[in-house]
Design a protein around this motif. Structure first.
Motif, PDB file in Angstrom:
ATOM      1  N   HIS A  61      -9.376   5.106 -12.938  1.00 57.77           N
ATOM      2  CA  HIS A  61      -9.129   4.984 -14.383  1.00 57.77           C
ATOM      3  C   HIS A  61      -8.500   6.262 -14.923  1.00 57.77           C
ATOM      4  CE1 HIS A  61     -10.882   3.086 -18.298  1.00 57.77           C
ATOM      5  NE2 HIS A  61      -9.833   3.807 -18.584  1.00 57.77           N
ATOM      6  N   HIS A  63      -5.107   7.834 -17.337  1.00 59.48           N
ATOM      7  CA  HIS A  63      -3.975   7.609 -18.247  1.00 59.48           C
ATOM      8  C   HIS A  63      -3.072   8.837 -18.148  1.00 59.48           C
ATOM      9  CE1 HIS A  63      -6.118   4.385 -20.622  1.00 59.48           C
ATOM     10  NE2 HIS A  63      -7.191   5.094 -20.336  1.00 59.48           N
ATOM     11  N   ARG A  65       0.119   8.828 -19.161  1.00 62.67           N
ATOM     12  CA  ARG A  65       1.054   8.817 -20.316  1.00 62.67           C
ATOM     13  C   ARG A  65       2.508   8.855 -19.872  1.00 62.67           C
ATOM     14  NH1 ARG A  65      -3.442   8.144 -23.097  1.00 62.67           N
ATOM     15  NH2 ARG A  65      -4.692   9.944 -23.650  1.00 62.67           N
ATOM     16  N   ASN A  95      -0.989   1.549 -20.124  1.00 60.40           N
ATOM     17  CA  ASN A  95      -0.567   1.739 -21.529  1.00 60.40           C
ATOM     18  C   ASN A  95       0.428   2.883 -21.648  1.00 60.40           C
ATOM     19  OD1 ASN A  95      -2.928   3.330 -20.879  1.00 60.40           O
ATOM     20  ND2 ASN A  95      -3.172   3.850 -23.031  1.00 60.40           N
ATOM     21  N   LYS A 148      -5.697  -5.036 -17.200  1.00 58.53           N
ATOM     22  CA  LYS A 148      -6.461  -4.335 -18.236  1.00 58.53           C
ATOM     23  C   LYS A 148      -6.170  -4.949 -19.590  1.00 58.53           C
ATOM     24  CE  LYS A 148      -8.075  -0.438 -20.521  1.00 58.53           C
ATOM     25  NZ  LYS A 148      -8.282   0.993 -20.406  1.00 58.53           N
ATOM     26  N   PHE A 150      -7.131  -4.084 -23.595  1.00 56.16           N
ATOM     27  CA  PHE A 150      -7.744  -3.155 -24.557  1.00 56.16           C
ATOM     28  C   PHE A 150      -8.345  -3.987 -25.688  1.00 56.16           C
ATOM     29  CE2 PHE A 150      -4.673  -0.557 -22.316  1.00 56.16           C
ATOM     30  CZ  PHE A 150      -5.315   0.672 -22.187  1.00 56.16           C
ATOM     31  N   TYR A 153      -8.524  -3.034 -29.610  1.00 55.03           N
ATOM     32  CA  TYR A 153      -7.487  -2.063 -29.982  1.00 55.03           C
ATOM     33  C   TYR A 153      -6.297  -2.788 -30.617  1.00 55.03           C
ATOM     34  CZ  TYR A 153      -8.474   2.599 -27.969  1.00 55.03           C
ATOM     35  OH  TYR A 153      -8.943   3.855 -27.709  1.00 55.03           O
ATOM     36  N   LEU A 162      -1.594   2.866 -28.065  1.00 58.28           N
ATOM     37  CA  LEU A 162      -2.836   2.462 -28.715  1.00 58.28           C
ATOM     38  C   LEU A 162      -2.942   3.108 -30.084  1.00 58.28           C
ATOM     39  CD1 LEU A 162      -5.239   3.083 -25.691  1.00 58.28           C
ATOM     40  CD2 LEU A 162      -4.170   0.919 -26.364  1.00 58.28           C
ATOM     41  N   TYR A 164      -5.399   4.626 -32.306  1.00 59.35           N
ATOM     42  CA  TYR A 164      -6.781   5.108 -32.193  1.00 59.35           C
ATOM     43  C   TYR A 164      -7.562   4.877 -33.484  1.00 59.35           C
ATOM     44  CZ  TYR A 164      -5.069   7.307 -27.975  1.00 59.35           C
ATOM     45  OH  TYR A 164      -4.506   7.523 -26.744  1.00 59.35           O
ATOM     46  N   HIS A 199     -11.642  -2.816 -22.083  1.00 61.89           N
ATOM     47  CA  HIS A 199     -12.214  -1.838 -23.010  1.00 61.89           C
ATOM     48  C   HIS A 199     -13.036  -2.706 -23.966  1.00 61.89           C
ATOM     49  CE1 HIS A 199     -11.939   1.913 -25.546  1.00 61.89           C
ATOM     50  NE2 HIS A 199     -12.507   1.040 -26.370  1.00 61.89           N
ATOM     51  N   VAL A 300     -14.264  10.489 -27.546  1.00 67.04           N
ATOM     52  CA  VAL A 300     -13.657   9.477 -26.674  1.00 67.04           C
ATOM     53  C   VAL A 300     -14.043   8.123 -27.241  1.00 67.04           C
ATOM     54  CG1 VAL A 300     -13.746  10.843 -24.530  1.00 67.04           C
ATOM     55  CG2 VAL A 300     -15.683   9.426 -25.152  1.00 67.04           C
ATOM     56  N   TYR A 301     -13.296   7.105 -26.841  1.00 71.40           N
ATOM     57  CA  TYR A 301     -13.673   5.726 -27.176  1.00 71.40           C
ATOM     58  C   TYR A 301     -14.002   5.009 -25.889  1.00 71.40           C
ATOM     59  CZ  TYR A 301     -11.638   6.126 -31.907  1.00 71.40           C
ATOM     60  OH  TYR A 301     -11.334   6.478 -33.198  1.00 71.40           O
ATOM     61  N   ASP A 328     -11.676   8.086 -16.656  1.00 68.96           N
ATOM     62  CA  ASP A 328     -10.999   7.795 -17.926  1.00 68.96           C
ATOM     63  C   ASP A 328     -10.250   9.046 -18.405  1.00 68.96           C
ATOM     64  OD1 ASP A 328      -9.989   6.578 -20.146  1.00 68.96           O
ATOM     65  OD2 ASP A 328     -11.872   6.501 -21.263  1.00 68.96           O
ATOM     66  N   ALA A 330      -7.841  10.980 -20.048  1.00 71.01           N
ATOM     67  CA  ALA A 330      -7.043  10.568 -21.212  1.00 71.01           C
ATOM     68  C   ALA A 330      -6.677  11.805 -22.035  1.00 71.01           C
ATOM     69  CB  ALA A 330      -7.832   9.558 -22.056  1.00 71.01           C
ATOM     70  N   HIS A 332      -5.034  14.624 -24.415  1.00 68.58           N
ATOM     71  CA  HIS A 332      -4.270  14.859 -25.647  1.00 68.58           C
ATOM     72  C   HIS A 332      -4.132  16.367 -25.770  1.00 68.58           C
ATOM     73  CE1 HIS A 332      -4.780  10.662 -26.837  1.00 68.58           C
ATOM     74  NE2 HIS A 332      -6.057  10.771 -26.543  1.00 68.58           N
ATOM     75  N   GLY A 347     -10.171  10.782 -26.383  1.00 72.48           N
ATOM     76  CA  GLY A 347      -9.873  10.981 -24.969  1.00 72.48           C
ATOM     77  C   GLY A 347      -9.803  12.449 -24.608  1.00 72.48           C
TER      78      GLY A 347
END
Ligand code: NCD
Length: 472
Positions: A61, A63, A65, A95, A148, A150, A153, A162, A164, A199, A300-301, A328, A330, A332, A347
Motif C-alpha cells: 500500500h 502512493h 504520486r 490514484n 481499489k 476510495f 472520497y 482525492l 481530502y 478505503h 491520516v485518513y 499507506d 502517502a 505530502h 497522509g
C-alpha cells in the motif's frame, strides 16, 4: 555450477520456522536453503552470522504520486526508500494522474514506473464506478494485483486526485459514489475473482459531523476524530460486508483504524466470507493522545483513534484477523502539512519505516519473528496471488531477501529518509531491529543503509487469483 550469491550462517525465518541455513542464489532465484556446503564458485558470499534472513518484505500500500503531484514524491524516491527500509516489492496505488483506470494506462504506468524502480512492484487498478466499468475485466487481464475503491472520497473531475476536505457543491468534483453504484462495482470485480479493496469511511456521516464540529469552531485532534469517528469506518465496513455477502466479491478492508470494525470483520470471517483486512504502523504505534507531541504530521485518513482501538487492533494482529501490515505511504510536503488540522491533506511517509517499526514490535515481544515473516511477506504475497515468486523462501522463487540485525539499535531520523518528503510521525522513535540488507532477485539494493544496484525493479503481475488469508 556457479552461484550468484550465498547468504551464509544466517538464521532463516519463515512464518512457521526459524532455523540456521545457507541460502544459495542462482539467476535471481533461490536455488537452495541448506546446511550443506554445495559445490561451485560463489560470486558473492554474504556473511549473515548473527542476523535473521527473511523472505523479502512486501509493502502492498504505497502512493508514490507518479505521474501526478510528483513534487510530493515520485517512484524513484519511494522505491529507493523501500530498498533502504528492507522492502523488496511495493504495490503502487492507482490514484495517480492519469490513474490506472484502463488497460492503456496500465501499460503506460508499467513503462513509466519500471524506468525508475529500485525494487519490484505490482500495480493496483482503480474502480471509478460507471466511469470505468468496462475497463475492469481488461485491467484484470493486464495483471493488476487487485482493485481499489476510495469509498467515501470525492475525486477531482480532471485530475482524479482525492479531495481530502470535500464539501458538497465544490466544482469539478466527482462526488462520493452512492451505494447502488458501489454494489455494481462489487458485482463487476467479483466477476474477475480479484480482491476489491476499500478505503472505508462514510462520507454522509462525515459531512454531518464535521459540519457540527466546524460550526462550534473545533480545531483540536479530538474534534478531527469527532468529525470522522469510529462509526464512519464501521458503517462502511458493515455495508461492505453485507454487499460482499450478496455479490460474492473478495472484500479487503484497507488500513483499518477502529476496534469495532475488526469485530464486524472477524464475525464475517467466522461466517466463512472471503473478507480480509490490513492495518498500518500508525494504528499500531500511535493513538490520539500522541497528537500533543507529534502534531499535524500524524493526520491520516482514516484518522488514528484511541489507545483502546490500538489495543484491539493488536489483538487482531495476534489472532490472525488482520492479514498483513503495510505502510499507506502517502507523502505530502512539509509546507502542505503545516496548516490548520482541517485544511491540510491526510497522509505521511511510511514505506521506509514499516519494517523497522514492525521489527521493533518483535523486539518488544508484541509479535514473534515468524509473525513478522507472515505479516510482511507470506500473507500479502498469498492474498494477491504473487506467492509463486514472492514472499517465500521456496527454491525456484525470486531471491528476494531482507536480512535483519535484531541487535541494531538506532532512532528513526527524518533526515535519513529517502523519500522526497520527510513528513513522518516517528522522527526520534527508538527502534531495535533494523534491515541491514535488501536483496531483490539476487541483486543487493541496500547494504548497511547504503543503496546499491538501484534502478532494476520490475513489474510483478499475479500468477494466480490469490487466497483469502485470515486466521492463524
Ligand atoms: C492517502 C493519500 O494521500 O493518498 N492519504 C491518507 O491519509 N491515507 C489517501 C488515502 O488512502 O486515504
Amino acid at each position: 555450477m556457479a552461484w550468484q550469491k550465498r547468504i551464509k550462517n544466517g538464521t532463516v525465518v519463515t512464518a512457521k520456522d526459524t532455523f540456521l541455513a545457507d541460502i544459495y542464489v542462482s539467476d535471481g532465484k533461490i536455488a537452495a536453503v541448506t546446511t550443506e556446503e554445495l559445490a561451485g564458485e560463489i560470486d558473492e558470499d554474504v556473511d549473515a552470522t548473527g542476523k535473521f534472513v527473511f523472505p523479502g518484505f512486501i509493502d502492498t500500500h504505497i502512493h508514490s504520486r507518479d505521474p501526478g503531484p510528483t513534487y510530493k514524491e515520485d517512484f524513484t524516491h519511494s522505491t529507493q526508500a523501500a530498498a533502504a527500509g528492507g522492502i523488496t516489492t511495493v504495490f503502487e496505488m492507482p490514484n495517480t494522474n492519469p490513474p490506472v483506470n484502463n488497460a492503456a494506462n496500465f501499460d503506460r504506468q508499467h513503462a513509466h514506473l519500471e524506468a525508475q524502480a529500485s525494487v519490484d512492484f505490482a500495480l493496483w487498478g482503480i474502480c471509478l464506478g460507471h466511469l470505468n466499468e468496462m475497463d475492469i475485466a481488461p485491467l484484470d487481464d493486464k495483471g493488476v494485483a487487485a482493485f481499489k475503491f476510495f469509498w467515501g472520497y470525492a475525486v477531482h473531475e480532471e485530475t482524479y486526485q482525492l479531495m481530502y476536505n470535500y464539501k458538497p457543491g465544490m466544482e469539478k468534483v466527482i462526488p462520493p459514489f452512492h451505494d447502488g453504484e458501489v454494489y455494481k462495482m462489487m458485482q463487476n470485480v467479483a466477476g474477475t475473482g480479484r480482491v476489491f479493496a476499500v478505503h472505508a469511511e462514510n462520507n454522509d456521516l462525515i459531512q454531518t459531523l464535521t459540519g457540527e464540529v466546524e460550526a462550534r469552531g473545533g480545531t483540536t485532534y479530538d474534534d478531527l476524530i469527532a468529525g470522522r469517528p469510529q462509526l464512519a469506518e464501521v458503517l462502511t465496513v458493515q455495508a461492505g460486508i453485507d454487499m460482499a455477502r450478496a455479490t460474492g466479491v473478495r472484500l479487503h478492508i484497507l488500513h483499518v483504524s477502529a476496534g469495532e470494525s475488526l469485530k464486524r470483520i472477524r464475525a464475517a470471517q467466522n461466517e466463512g466470507l472471503p473478507i480480509t483486512v490490513e492495518t498500518c504502523p500508525h494504528y499500531l504505534f500511535l493513538a490520539a493522545e500522541d497528537y500533543d507531541t507529534i502534531g499535524a504530521k500524524m493526520k491520516v485518513y482514516p484518522p488514528v483513534k484511541t489507545a483502546a482501538d490500538r489495543e484491539e487492533i493488536w489483538q487482531h494482529v495476534a489472532n490472525g484477523t488482520i492479514s498483513h501490515i503495510c505502510s499507506d505511504h502517502a507523502p505530502h510536503t512539509e509546507e502542505e502539512k503545516d496548516g490548520s488540522l482541517w485544511e491540510i491533506p491526510a497522509g505521511m511517509c511510511g514505506v521506509e519505516t514499516l519494517a523497522p517499526l514492525v521489527l521493533n514490535a518483535a523486539s518488544e515481544g508484541k509479535i514473534s519473528l515468524n509473525d513478522v515473516a507472515r505479516l510482511l511477506a507470506e500473507n500479502p504475497a498469498r492474498l494477491f496471488g504473487v506467492d509463486d515468486r514472492k514472499g517465500t523462501l521456496v527454491p525456484g522463487t525470486d531471491a528476494d531477501l531482507t536480512i535483519v540485525d535484531m541487535l541494531k539499535e538506532a532512532p528513526i531520523q527524518r533526515e535519513n529518509l529517502h523519500s522526497k518528503s520527510k513528513v513522518t510521525a516517528y522522527d526520534g522513535f527508538d527502534v531495535k531491529g533494523w534491515p541491514v540488507m535488501t536483496i531483490v532477485r539476487g541483486n543487493t539494493v541496500m547494504q548497511d543503509g547504503d543503496l546499491r544496484e538501484t534502478g532494476r525493479g520490475q513489474l510483478v503481475t499475479p500468477g494466480n487469483k490469490g487466497a483469502t488469508v485470515y486466521g492463524l
